[in-house]
Design an enzyme around this catalytic site. Sequence first.
Site, PDB file in Angstrom:
ATOM      1  N   HIS A  93      26.530  25.806   3.055  1.00  0.00           N
ATOM      2  CA  HIS A  93      25.530  25.704   1.988  1.00  0.00           C
ATOM      3  C   HIS A  93      25.688  26.850   0.992  1.00  0.00           C
ATOM      4  O   HIS A  93      25.643  26.642  -0.230  1.00  0.00           O
ATOM      5  CB  HIS A  93      24.111  25.727   2.577  1.00  0.00           C
ATOM      6  CG  HIS A  93      23.630  24.388   3.042  1.00  0.00           C
ATOM      7  ND1 HIS A  93      23.949  23.872   4.279  1.00  0.00           N
ATOM      8  CD2 HIS A  93      22.849  23.457   2.443  1.00  0.00           C
ATOM      9  CE1 HIS A  93      23.383  22.685   4.428  1.00  0.00           C
ATOM     10  NE2 HIS A  93      22.716  22.404   3.326  1.00  0.00           N
ATOM     11  N   HIS A 136      23.413  16.022  10.264  1.00  0.00           N
ATOM     12  CA  HIS A 136      22.990  16.423  11.608  1.00  0.00           C
ATOM     13  C   HIS A 136      23.861  15.769  12.675  1.00  0.00           C
ATOM     14  O   HIS A 136      24.236  16.410  13.667  1.00  0.00           O
ATOM     15  CB  HIS A 136      21.522  16.052  11.838  1.00  0.00           C
ATOM     16  CG  HIS A 136      21.072  16.233  13.257  1.00  0.00           C
ATOM     17  ND1 HIS A 136      21.103  15.200  14.174  1.00  0.00           N
ATOM     18  CD2 HIS A 136      20.618  17.319  13.929  1.00  0.00           C
ATOM     19  CE1 HIS A 136      20.678  15.649  15.341  1.00  0.00           C
ATOM     20  NE2 HIS A 136      20.374  16.911  15.219  1.00  0.00           N
ATOM     21  N   HIS A 193       0.825  -1.203   0.000  1.00  0.00           N
ATOM     22  CA  HIS A 193       0.000   0.000   0.000  1.00  0.00           C
ATOM     23  C   HIS A 193       0.866   1.262   0.000  1.00  0.00           C
ATOM     24  O   HIS A 193       0.478   2.282  -0.555  1.00  0.00           O
ATOM     25  CB  HIS A 193      -0.927   0.001   1.220  1.00  0.00           C
ATOM     26  CG  HIS A 193      -1.777  -1.216   1.325  1.00  0.00           C
ATOM     27  ND1 HIS A 193      -2.889  -1.417   0.544  1.00  0.00           N
ATOM     28  CD2 HIS A 193      -1.667  -2.325   2.109  1.00  0.00           C
ATOM     29  CE1 HIS A 193      -3.437  -2.580   0.844  1.00  0.00           C
ATOM     30  NE2 HIS A 193      -2.706  -3.160   1.786  1.00  0.00           N
TER      31      HIS A 193
END
Length: 506
Positions: A417, A382, A89
């Site tokens: 970043h 992290h 599912h």
Amino acid sequence: MIMKDLSLERTRLKLQELQSDFLEDMEEKIQRVITDVIKEIGDSENDHKLFDDSKNCVDKMKPARDGALPDKEFLARSSLLTDLFAIKHIRTIYHIFVAILIILLLNTVIYDLADTGRPNFGFGLILWNFGEMKTVIWIWICMMAGTFSLYLFFHFFASNRHKVPEKNLEVWDKGWLAAFVLYLCVLLYWPLKSTLEHDLPPASSLIVLIEKIRLLMKSYAFVRSNTPKVLAYKPKDSNNDKEADSPCPGFSQFLYYIFVPTLVYRDSYPRTKMVRWRVVAWSFTEVVGIIFYVSFIFERLLKQQFENFGKSRVETKDLVVAIFNTMMPATLAMLCGFFCLLHSWLNAFAEMMCFADRMFYKDWWNSTSFSTYYRTWNVVVHDWLYTYIYKDFSEIVCPDDRITPKLMVFAVSAVFHEYILTFTFRYFYPVMLFMFGGAGVALTFVQRKGAGGNVFMWLSLCMGTGLFLSLYSMEWYARINCPQELSYWVDLVVPRSWTCNVGKRS
């Protein structure tokens, strides 16, 4: 009258019987579905079990010492999506994304046939982005050689420190510390210099810059984790096994750590029993498929929104419409990037390295706050930020202070970043810096629970991703369509999209 009452009674009994049969049938079907789901989960756990111990996908920390934060603990566990896709599912969602990929492929083929008379299947954009791969491989080999030299120098430092007279230890330690800082600076500078000199295209530049940051983080983690052992080392005269008594890990341990998909150093990690090469092949197939997926998204859904930016004056209403039109394709591209890097790519390397801890992310899609989202979106990064930035600042630099370490984590993440994006696209446009260092920090203090919090997180994520991609796309095409009017260094930091064709009309 009596016949009428009997007829009504028979009708009532018949309806009750039908109702009873219907309820029993529905109950049976629901029970069958529940049984099937439970059976699939059980069968999946039995069929796909590679680990000695069954562990769920919950992060674990080693018990903390008095006054110390807990350490990261590695456990044998699968990636969350791997477990979820075992349920048919849930796997249907995966099939839906594959169907969308096929639709985008057909759309691209039909468009190319109508426009040029022959299909290119998105190869043009992909080949351009991944150009100069020979140069990329050469830069990578040089970076790896530098990383291996770090081990040799650290091994020399660790193996000979106990021989240095105590009065000279401070000079010895500070000298090697300066050498390590110099190594980090060279690792930051030289690959960047080579990237700019060869004018690598965006995807190739991204590969070099991300790999450079990965090696820098791994180098720092290796030295940071082993230096306390070296400083506390006391040679054992009675031990004839000098290698076992060495304060420096063996080269095989260092080599395994360099390629294993984690940034936190340990002398050993939980391992699987074998390599499933079919899983490796399928994971890399997914990576290639997603590259085409993102290429189709940019070609069919994003490029047309901004490719003419700068050629004529853009009205505010057109700009707002373009940004909102970008939000759903941008979110789809973001999800593709997540699945490609944090699931398929890392699982491929984990399988090849027999690395058992596959928790590279958690259920970030269920987050009800951005503080939870940041902790669960990319567990690999992290864990490094927690172990070597947050934990060290909390225990060494500013004990009993949790705000300053948190701000330092955001600052380091935002700077790197922005560093990657600036030199990938060759211009400084601090959207990411603002999102991480400004809005990102502020949103961590917004706490919402339940469905409302999850909807708020997704709404903010979709709007932020769309705005981010729109601003960078406008600046990219502005630098293509508008001539440079300022000096090189000023033009590098001043967005050209702010002044391009201002006051001019088509």
